[in-house]
Write a protein that holds these residues in place. Structure first.
Motif, PDB file in Angstrom:
ATOM      1  N   LEU A 175      13.376 -16.815  30.593  1.00  0.00           N
ATOM      2  CA  LEU A 175      14.368 -17.002  29.530  1.00  0.00           C
ATOM      3  C   LEU A 175      15.419 -18.038  29.914  1.00  0.00           C
ATOM      4  O   LEU A 175      15.947 -18.739  29.052  1.00  0.00           O
ATOM      5  CB  LEU A 175      15.052 -15.680  29.191  1.00  0.00           C
ATOM      6  CG  LEU A 175      14.262 -14.721  28.325  1.00  0.00           C
ATOM      7  CD1 LEU A 175      14.959 -13.369  28.251  1.00  0.00           C
ATOM      8  CD2 LEU A 175      14.055 -15.287  26.936  1.00  0.00           C
ATOM      9  N   LYS A 176      15.695 -18.155  31.194  1.00  0.00           N
ATOM     10  CA  LYS A 176      16.687 -19.135  31.644  1.00  0.00           C
ATOM     11  C   LYS A 176      16.274 -20.559  31.290  1.00  0.00           C
ATOM     12  O   LYS A 176      17.117 -21.433  31.152  1.00  0.00           O
ATOM     13  CB  LYS A 176      16.887 -19.026  33.154  1.00  0.00           C
ATOM     14  CG  LYS A 176      17.642 -17.801  33.584  1.00  0.00           C
ATOM     15  CD  LYS A 176      17.866 -17.831  35.082  1.00  0.00           C
ATOM     16  CE  LYS A 176      18.710 -16.680  35.537  1.00  0.00           C
ATOM     17  NZ  LYS A 176      18.967 -16.735  36.980  1.00  0.00           N
ATOM     18  N   LEU A 177      14.967 -20.792  31.150  1.00  0.00           N
ATOM     19  CA  LEU A 177      14.472 -22.115  30.794  1.00  0.00           C
ATOM     20  C   LEU A 177      14.690 -22.440  29.321  1.00  0.00           C
ATOM     21  O   LEU A 177      14.723 -23.598  28.941  1.00  0.00           O
ATOM     22  CB  LEU A 177      12.977 -22.221  31.112  1.00  0.00           C
ATOM     23  CG  LEU A 177      12.571 -22.004  32.560  1.00  0.00           C
ATOM     24  CD1 LEU A 177      11.059 -21.967  32.680  1.00  0.00           C
ATOM     25  CD2 LEU A 177      13.170 -23.077  33.448  1.00  0.00           C
ATOM     26  N   ALA A 178      14.820 -21.416  28.489  1.00  0.00           N
ATOM     27  CA  ALA A 178      14.898 -21.628  27.055  1.00  0.00           C
ATOM     28  C   ALA A 178      16.256 -21.322  26.449  1.00  0.00           C
ATOM     29  O   ALA A 178      16.538 -21.747  25.339  1.00  0.00           O
ATOM     30  CB  ALA A 178      13.844 -20.764  26.362  1.00  0.00           C
ATOM     31  N   VAL A 179      17.096 -20.586  27.169  1.00  0.00           N
ATOM     32  CA  VAL A 179      18.341 -20.089  26.580  1.00  0.00           C
ATOM     33  C   VAL A 179      19.517 -20.343  27.518  1.00  0.00           C
ATOM     34  O   VAL A 179      19.398 -20.203  28.730  1.00  0.00           O
ATOM     35  CB  VAL A 179      18.208 -18.568  26.293  1.00  0.00           C
ATOM     36  CG1 VAL A 179      19.453 -18.024  25.661  1.00  0.00           C
ATOM     37  CG2 VAL A 179      17.012 -18.295  25.411  1.00  0.00           C
TER      38      VAL A 179
ATOM     39  N   TYR B 235      17.292 -17.844  19.861  1.00  0.00           N
ATOM     40  CA  TYR B 235      15.943 -18.028  20.403  1.00  0.00           C
ATOM     41  C   TYR B 235      14.943 -17.156  19.645  1.00  0.00           C
ATOM     42  O   TYR B 235      13.916 -17.638  19.163  1.00  0.00           O
ATOM     43  CB  TYR B 235      15.970 -17.681  21.889  1.00  0.00           C
ATOM     44  CG  TYR B 235      14.623 -17.583  22.545  1.00  0.00           C
ATOM     45  CD1 TYR B 235      13.875 -18.717  22.835  1.00  0.00           C
ATOM     46  CD2 TYR B 235      14.108 -16.349  22.917  1.00  0.00           C
ATOM     47  CE1 TYR B 235      12.643 -18.624  23.459  1.00  0.00           C
ATOM     48  CE2 TYR B 235      12.878 -16.249  23.544  1.00  0.00           C
ATOM     49  CZ  TYR B 235      12.150 -17.386  23.806  1.00  0.00           C
ATOM     50  OH  TYR B 235      10.938 -17.282  24.422  1.00  0.00           O
ATOM     51  N   VAL B 236      15.255 -15.879  19.504  1.00  0.00           N
ATOM     52  CA  VAL B 236      14.354 -14.943  18.820  1.00  0.00           C
ATOM     53  C   VAL B 236      14.175 -15.340  17.362  1.00  0.00           C
ATOM     54  O   VAL B 236      13.078 -15.233  16.815  1.00  0.00           O
ATOM     55  CB  VAL B 236      14.871 -13.491  18.941  1.00  0.00           C
ATOM     56  CG1 VAL B 236      14.102 -12.554  18.029  1.00  0.00           C
ATOM     57  CG2 VAL B 236      14.778 -13.018  20.378  1.00  0.00           C
ATOM     58  N   GLU B 237      15.225 -15.822  16.717  1.00  0.00           N
ATOM     59  CA  GLU B 237      15.164 -16.171  15.301  1.00  0.00           C
ATOM     60  C   GLU B 237      14.588 -17.562  15.042  1.00  0.00           C
ATOM     61  O   GLU B 237      14.383 -17.930  13.896  1.00  0.00           O
ATOM     62  CB  GLU B 237      16.551 -16.054  14.676  1.00  0.00           C
ATOM     63  CG  GLU B 237      17.036 -14.618  14.623  1.00  0.00           C
ATOM     64  CD  GLU B 237      18.471 -14.470  14.130  1.00  0.00           C
ATOM     65  OE1 GLU B 237      19.181 -15.494  13.969  1.00  0.00           O
ATOM     66  OE2 GLU B 237      18.884 -13.320  13.917  1.00  0.00           O
ATOM     67  N   SER B 238      14.300 -18.313  16.098  1.00  0.00           N
ATOM     68  CA  SER B 238      13.775 -19.671  15.929  1.00  0.00           C
ATOM     69  C   SER B 238      12.383 -19.640  15.302  1.00  0.00           C
ATOM     70  O   SER B 238      11.634 -18.671  15.432  1.00  0.00           O
ATOM     71  CB  SER B 238      13.722 -20.393  17.276  1.00  0.00           C
ATOM     72  OG  SER B 238      12.691 -19.849  18.085  1.00  0.00           O
ATOM     73  N   ASP B 239      12.047 -20.730  14.618  1.00  0.00           N
ATOM     74  CA  ASP B 239      10.731 -20.826  13.981  1.00  0.00           C
ATOM     75  C   ASP B 239       9.610 -20.691  15.002  1.00  0.00           C
ATOM     76  O   ASP B 239       8.594 -20.047  14.732  1.00  0.00           O
ATOM     77  CB  ASP B 239      10.588 -22.160  13.233  1.00  0.00           C
ATOM     78  CG  ASP B 239      11.476 -22.237  12.002  1.00  0.00           C
ATOM     79  OD1 ASP B 239      11.910 -21.165  11.510  1.00  0.00           O
ATOM     80  OD2 ASP B 239      11.747 -23.357  11.534  1.00  0.00           O
TER      81      ASP B 239
END
Length: 178
Positions: A147-151, A77-81
């Motif tokens: 964060l639960k929505l994205a990861v 997630y953190v490394e995503s564009d």
């Protein structure tokens, strides 16, 4: 000194909120309720028209919209564009604030690491930051919840670390969903 550390905390809190909200796809932020309501009605009308169209025409595979999925872990997630674009924009706004920032993903943790330039750890500074952080606890808990929505992580944790100019941890706190 007190004003500077509180300013730093405020900036970091705003940055944390902006990153999470924008990265999780929140597109209604900053709009009044009338604008959001109007857009949702328009969107609903468009969706109804699309359903009618789909019922009358066969769907072609190449016309299908891509399925958006959650990131497998916080590091991805953190490394995503998407997140990196947000980080670049937010970090450039720190400018001459007297601190630098890193955002890291490790295991189930989203880590905001602030390094305070020209500041050395003192008991008074630690107490001051702790008091200010206590007042922002709900903000960071909300970040953990979003964060639960994205990861694809069951128990995400938001870690906020303040580091002095010598690399010593001034304060570190963890926030989870309740």
């Amino acid at each position: 000194m007190k004003k500077k550390s509180l300013k730093v905390l405020l900036c970091s809190t705003l940055l944390a909120m902006a990153l999470t909200v924008s990265a999780c796809g929140e597109k209604d932020a900053g709009k009044d309720s009338a604008e959001v309501s109007s857009e949702k009605e328009t969107q609903q009308e468009q969706e109804e028209k699309e359903v009618e169209k789909e019922e009358s025409e066969p769907v072609k595979l190449e016309d299908a919209e891509p399925i958006t999925e959650k990131f497998p872990d916080i590091k991805s997630y953190v490394e995503s564009d998407l997140v990196q674009e947000q980080l670049d924009a937010q970090l450039s706004s720190l400018g001459d604030s007297g601190m630098s920032m890193e955002v890291l993903g490790e295991d189930n943790k989203l880590i905001y690491r602030y390094t305070m330039d020209g500041i050395v750890k003192t008991d008074a500074l630690t107490e001051q930051l702790q008091s200010a952080m206590d007042g922002q606890a709900d903000t960071f808990k909300n970040v953990a919840s979003s964060l639960k929505l994205a990861v694809e992580v069951e128990n995400p944790v938001v870690v906020v670390e303040y580091i002095d100019m010598n690399g010593e941890v001034i304060l570190s706190a963890e926030y989870t969903t309740e």
